[in-house]
Design a protein around this motif. Structure first.
Motif, PDB file in Angstrom:
ATOM      1  N   THR A 158      21.745 -43.927 -13.683  1.00  0.00           N
ATOM      2  CA  THR A 158      21.417 -45.270 -13.190  1.00  0.00           C
ATOM      3  C   THR A 158      21.211 -46.279 -14.317  1.00  0.00           C
ATOM      4  O   THR A 158      20.913 -47.450 -14.059  1.00  0.00           O
ATOM      5  CB  THR A 158      20.142 -45.227 -12.323  1.00  0.00           C
ATOM      6  OG1 THR A 158      19.073 -44.687 -13.113  1.00  0.00           O
ATOM      7  CG2 THR A 158      20.348 -44.365 -11.092  1.00  0.00           C
ATOM      8  N   ALA A 178      25.348 -49.352 -15.097  1.00  0.00           N
ATOM      9  CA  ALA A 178      25.767 -49.836 -13.777  1.00  0.00           C
ATOM     10  C   ALA A 178      27.185 -49.393 -13.461  1.00  0.00           C
ATOM     11  O   ALA A 178      27.506 -49.065 -12.314  1.00  0.00           O
ATOM     12  CB  ALA A 178      25.665 -51.363 -13.735  1.00  0.00           C
ATOM     13  N   ASP A 236      29.595 -47.207  -9.998  1.00  0.00           N
ATOM     14  CA  ASP A 236      30.844 -47.758  -9.458  1.00  0.00           C
ATOM     15  C   ASP A 236      32.007 -46.800  -9.693  1.00  0.00           C
ATOM     16  O   ASP A 236      32.851 -46.578  -8.821  1.00  0.00           O
ATOM     17  CB  ASP A 236      31.163 -49.106 -10.110  1.00  0.00           C
ATOM     18  CG  ASP A 236      30.167 -50.195  -9.725  1.00  0.00           C
ATOM     19  OD1 ASP A 236      29.479 -50.022  -8.696  1.00  0.00           O
ATOM     20  OD2 ASP A 236      30.077 -51.193 -10.459  1.00  0.00           O
ATOM     21  N   ARG A 264      24.116 -43.354  -4.173  1.00  0.00           N
ATOM     22  CA  ARG A 264      23.866 -44.139  -5.384  1.00  0.00           C
ATOM     23  C   ARG A 264      22.693 -45.073  -5.145  1.00  0.00           C
ATOM     24  O   ARG A 264      22.169 -45.171  -4.030  1.00  0.00           O
ATOM     25  CB  ARG A 264      25.112 -44.925  -5.777  1.00  0.00           C
ATOM     26  CG  ARG A 264      25.582 -45.900  -4.726  1.00  0.00           C
ATOM     27  CD  ARG A 264      26.792 -46.691  -5.181  1.00  0.00           C
ATOM     28  NE  ARG A 264      26.470 -47.594  -6.271  1.00  0.00           N
ATOM     29  CZ  ARG A 264      27.335 -48.437  -6.817  1.00  0.00           C
ATOM     30  NH1 ARG A 264      28.589 -48.475  -6.364  1.00  0.00           N
ATOM     31  NH2 ARG A 264      26.986 -49.248  -7.797  1.00  0.00           N
ATOM     32  N   ALA A 265      22.294 -45.785  -6.181  1.00  0.00           N
ATOM     33  CA  ALA A 265      21.170 -46.713  -6.073  1.00  0.00           C
ATOM     34  C   ALA A 265      21.387 -47.878  -7.026  1.00  0.00           C
ATOM     35  O   ALA A 265      22.336 -47.882  -7.812  1.00  0.00           O
ATOM     36  CB  ALA A 265      19.865 -45.991  -6.395  1.00  0.00           C
ATOM     37  N   ASP A 266      20.484 -48.845  -6.967  1.00  0.00           N
ATOM     38  CA  ASP A 266      20.566 -49.982  -7.879  1.00  0.00           C
ATOM     39  C   ASP A 266      20.357 -49.512  -9.314  1.00  0.00           C
ATOM     40  O   ASP A 266      19.656 -48.514  -9.568  1.00  0.00           O
ATOM     41  CB  ASP A 266      19.485 -51.020  -7.538  1.00  0.00           C
ATOM     42  CG  ASP A 266      19.703 -51.631  -6.157  1.00  0.00           C
ATOM     43  OD1 ASP A 266      20.874 -51.672  -5.714  1.00  0.00           O
ATOM     44  OD2 ASP A 266      18.708 -52.045  -5.535  1.00  0.00           O
ATOM     45  N   ALA A 267      20.944 -50.252 -10.273  1.00  0.00           N
ATOM     46  CA  ALA A 267      20.763 -49.936 -11.696  1.00  0.00           C
ATOM     47  C   ALA A 267      19.273 -49.928 -12.038  1.00  0.00           C
ATOM     48  O   ALA A 267      18.501 -50.765 -11.554  1.00  0.00           O
ATOM     49  CB  ALA A 267      21.501 -50.952 -12.550  1.00  0.00           C
ATOM     50  N   THR A 302      17.118 -47.622 -11.188  1.00  0.00           N
ATOM     51  CA  THR A 302      16.353 -46.752 -10.279  1.00  0.00           C
ATOM     52  C   THR A 302      16.072 -45.413 -10.964  1.00  0.00           C
ATOM     53  O   THR A 302      16.858 -44.952 -11.786  1.00  0.00           O
ATOM     54  CB  THR A 302      17.154 -46.509  -8.985  1.00  0.00           C
ATOM     55  OG1 THR A 302      17.451 -47.754  -8.379  1.00  0.00           O
ATOM     56  CG2 THR A 302      16.390 -45.634  -8.003  1.00  0.00           C
TER      57      THR A 302
END
Length: 321
Positions: free
Chosen positions: A159, A162, A166, A181-184, A186
């Motif tokens: 994470t 970014a 993707d 997946r998760a936000d950068a 996390t």
């Protein structure tokens, strides 16, 4: 926030995995020229004096086998030549093939543990320094498993980059594997936890978790990977920890390998970019350093250029036709 991406209906056709290494043998031409042909030329030249044997050992050293392995193989070759002689190119090749296959060690278990057990999916952590092809390898391994009929879930636990999530999402879509997946930024362990949770809920065969590959300090790496492993094991045991190494980095890769081995129990090695190096002996060196087998090798940029490692096919590729 964790996002679970549904598998899109359209997926690519994936090449069969059986015999991939033999099909890709032409990709090892750099190692063939610098290694196999040099040795065959020396051994097939007739009577070998001390200088010739020194040249044999130097050739092995330059192929990144490491000093101990190079000396050991040279002595085995020397003993065999003294006992039986080398009468022609065919006998030189047969002798070299036998000794090199022995050095690569065909007795090691190279199966990738990616089958469900105890009602849960197999869990594989993919570790390694960023830049070695770790995320790409995770995606290619998903394709290998899907081609073999496995249901796969991918966890984008790198994470801190970014682009990594993707990239993994694209691989998942192309292979027909669900991606968690998760936000950068996390916590990687939470992504890994949710990926395993999704794998269990979906009845998946295997969950592949792409971990962060930062190597700022061993302590930070230990804390991060240790936490991922602990959190995952609240739901299912980790069956494989595959270390991805860039074959072109040679001895520097071995230094990276020992750092990771100090942090987690490595169960297998994936050597990427093996087609881009003249130093095919790195296979022997890394196995000796870590005491675990090379299980997969990357032999090109194509999506299906990740091959299960086969010692005899590898040595045959090194020696050329």
């Amino acid at each position: 926030m964790i996002a679970e991406l549904e598998t899109p209906p359209a997926v690519e056709e994936i090449a069969p995995t059986a015999g991939r290494l033999s099909k890709l043998r032409g990709r090892l031409s750099r190692s063939q020229n610098a290694f196999g042909r040099s040795l065959l030329g020396l051994l097939g030249a007739g009577t070998l004096d001390d200088d010739s044997w020194e040249e044999v050992e130097d050739t092995l050293l330059m192929a990144d086998l490491g000093a101990a392995a190079a000396a050991e193989i040279t002595e085995k070759l020397r003993g065999a030549v003294a006992a039986h002689g080398v009468t022609d190119a065919a006998s030189a090749r047969a002798l070299l093939r036998r000794v090199l296959i022995e050095a690569v060690d065909p007795t090691m278990d190279r199966a990738v543990r990616a089958l469900p057990h105890d009602g849960r999916p197999s869990v594989l952590l993919i570790v390694g320094v960023n830049g070695t092809g770790k995320t790409t390898t995770t995606g290619k391994l998903a394709r290998v498993l899907v081609a073999d009929g496995r249901h796969v879930v991918l966890g984008a636990a790198d994470t801190f980059r970014a682009a990594a999530a993707d990239q993994l999402q694209t691989w998942g879509e192309r292979a027909g594997a669900a991606v968690v997946r998760a936000d950068a930024g996390t916590d990687p362990a939470s992504v890994a936890f949710d990926a395993v949770k999704r794998g269990i809920a979906d009845g998946a065969d295997a969950v592949l978790i792409d971990t962060a590959g930062r190597l700022h300090t061993k302590t930070g790496l230990m804390d991060e990977l240790g936490k991922v492993k602990r959190v995952v094991e609240k739901q299912a045991e980790v069956d494989e920890v595959l270390l991805v190494l860039d074959a072109t980095t040679g001895q520097n890769g071995l230094v990276q390998a020992t750092v990771f081995a100090d942090v987690v129990d490595i169960s297998g090695i994936v050597l990427t970019k093996l087609d881009g190096t003249a130093k095919g002996g790195i296979v022997v060196a890394v196995q000796r350093t870590l005491g675990v087998p090379v299980k997969l090798v990357g032999l090109g940029e194509g999506p299906d250029d990740l091959a299960p490692f086969e010692p005899a096919a590898f040595v045959d590729a090194l020696l050329g036709d």
